[in-house]
Every structure is written in C-alpha cells, then in structure tokens.
Write an enzyme that holds these catalytic residues in place. Structure first.
Site, mmCIF file in Angstrom:
data_model
loop_
_atom_site.group_PDB
_atom_site.id
_atom_site.type_symbol
_atom_site.label_atom_id
_atom_site.label_comp_id
_atom_site.label_asym_id
_atom_site.label_seq_id
_atom_site.Cartn_x
_atom_site.Cartn_y
_atom_site.Cartn_z
ATOM 1 C CG HIS A 115 -14.867 102.037 69.268
ATOM 2 N ND1 HIS A 115 -14.292 101.524 68.118
ATOM 3 C CD2 HIS A 115 -15.448 100.983 69.898
ATOM 4 C CE1 HIS A 115 -14.523 100.220 68.052
ATOM 5 N NE2 HIS A 115 -15.225 99.871 69.132
ATOM 6 C CG ASP A 145 -12.271 103.172 65.937
ATOM 7 O OD1 ASP A 145 -11.969 103.605 67.072
ATOM 8 O OD2 ASP A 145 -13.187 102.338 65.758
ATOM 9 C CB SER A 222 -13.553 96.901 69.181
ATOM 10 O OG SER A 222 -14.519 97.057 68.175
#
Length: 277
Positions: A115, A145, A222
């Site tokens: 993402h 992801d 992330s």
C-alpha cells in the site's frame, strides 16, 4: 660456737654447686626436650596444612569456572540490533505516500508494504548512508500487502538484512522505520499474538496470518522490518489497530510474517481491525 673446718666447707660448697648444676642441667634437658617435641609437632602440622592446601588448591584450579554459552539472543542488545540492521533500512517515498523498506537480497532488492507504493508513478529511495535512487516496482502482492523494489542505484556499501527466524508469543521484537517522517526510529515490544486478521477495503480483502505486536509504530512505519532479538527479520510491518479512528498507535500493530512476505502460505485468526500505515 663450733667452727666447721675449711676443708669440709669447701667440700660442702662443691657438692652443693654440683647438685645445683645437675638440677639446672636436668631442667634445661626437660626444656630442650619440650621445645624439640613442640617443634616436631608444629612441623607435622605445617606439613599436613601444606599438603591439604595443595590438594584443595589443585581441586580449585581443576574445577572449570561457570560461563554462559554464547548465543545471539543473549548477546545482542537493542543498540546492537539497530547497529546491525539499521544500514539495511531505507526510506520509501512514492508520490505523497511515505513508508519504509528493508534490503532483502544481495542484489539490492527491497521489501516494502504494497500500500506504500500502490498506484505511484515514481518511487524514490533513500539509503542509510544518504544515497538516493529511483526504484522500479518488480513485484506486487496486494493480498499479502507486500511488494519488492529494484533500485536504479545502490549505495557504495550494501548491507542486506538477514531474513527468517521463529516467532513465538511473548518473544521480544524490535521495529525500525520512519513513523511520521521521523526516520530510523527504533521501538521495542513483544509478540502479542499470531495468526491475526486485519480488516481492509473490500477491494484489497482482509489480511490474514499476521503477527500482532506492541512495539510502537505509526504512519510511515509500513514496510519496515519487524526483528527478533537476534536481529533477524521476522515480519514486514503493515498496519495498526485504530479503534479511535485517529490513526494513532493504540498498542496493537501487525506485520506480515517474513515467510508469507516471501511467498509462503497465509494463516487466519480473529479480526484485528487493522489500519494500513
């Protein structure tokens, strides 16, 4: 008054002197014998003490001193882990999205969260030594992801991270990333749970088989590595729980296990209500 003849007196004096000398000699003999006996006893005690001391000392020298068996988990501090893995962490800028990546191979391939780079026309990397480079997206796996990037330029010294390692609940973990733009931040915690599920949009589908941990992470973290106490990458950070809807860390975060990030199987578990960061 009767007078004793001088000859008799002399004889008496001589005999008295001889008797006194004999008595003194006898006393001296006794003292000599006592001193000899005492000295002999002390000599015996000293010999025995020396012999016992030699035996005891030899035993002490022969006995091995206890020492811990070296193991990575016992010797690496958080500072050691950061020093070892920090050079493997990169800053990822993809359009307006900001995240983290980790060098995962000798050719410079970088693992990150999907993402972070999703839909970006251009991806820029900044390595720990300050080297900047454009990167191409070489693989994407929205289901897990994760994505991989290929830098157009590598730093002079490339330091890939070591991947793999067992994951157990309660084990210490370390996260390195760029939360809220604070590059190369380090946080620590423990594995809180395994096989968690984090909700996402219907387009992406839920994330399954995640590692739950409580080391502090926030938007920008992330794609960063989740490490064990030996400095091995055990997961890729992807989301946090966000019960308040304010994108603030609530003590629950999730990472894709490194095996799944590299193409292994997913697991499933109770919902984690995850927010992509």
């Amino acid at each position: 008054m009767e007078r004793v003849p001088q000859a008799d007196r002399a004889a008496t004096d001589v005999n008295g002197a001889q008797a006194e000398q004999a008595a003194q000699g006898a006393g001296a003999g006794k003292r000599v014998r006592w001193i000899v006996a005492t000295g002999a006893a002390l000599l015996v005690v000293a010999v025995l003490a020396y012999a016992l001391g030699s035996v005891t000392g030899g035993a002490e020298q022969a006995a091995p001193s206890p020492s811990p068996t070296p193991s990575p988990s016992a010797t690496l501090t958080v500072s050691d882990v950061f020093e070892r893995v920090g050079p493997s962490v990169v800053v990822v800028q993809a359009g307006t999205s900001f995240g983290t990546g980790v060098i995962a191979a000798d050719d410079g391939t970088i693992l990150t969260a999907h993402h972070v780079i999703k839909g970006a026309k251009e991806v820029t990397l900044r390595f720990a030594d300050g080297t900047k480079a454009k990167a191409a997206v070489t693989s994407e796996n929205p289901k897990r992801d994760v994505a991989t990037l290929k830098p157009a330029k590598l730093p002079e010294i490339l330091v890939p991270a070591t991947l793999g390692g067992g994951v157990t609940v309660g084990a210490p973990v370390i996260a390195i990333g760029n939360p809220l733009g604070l590059t190369y931040s380090v946080s620590t915690g423990v594995v809180s749970g395994l096989n968690r599920t984090a909700d996402r949009t219907s387009d992406d589908g839920d994330l399954n088989g995640l590692i739950q941990f409580d080391a502090s992470v926030n938007p920008g973290s992330s794609g960063g590595p989740l490490l064990d106490a030996r400095g091995l990458v055990i997961g890729i950070v992807v989301s946090i729980a966000d019960p308040g809807g304010d994108e603030a860390f609530a003590g629950i975060a999730f990472a894709v296990p490194i095996g799944a990030a590299l193409g292994g199987d997913d697991g499933d578990g109770p919902p984690g209500q995850g927010l992509q960061i």
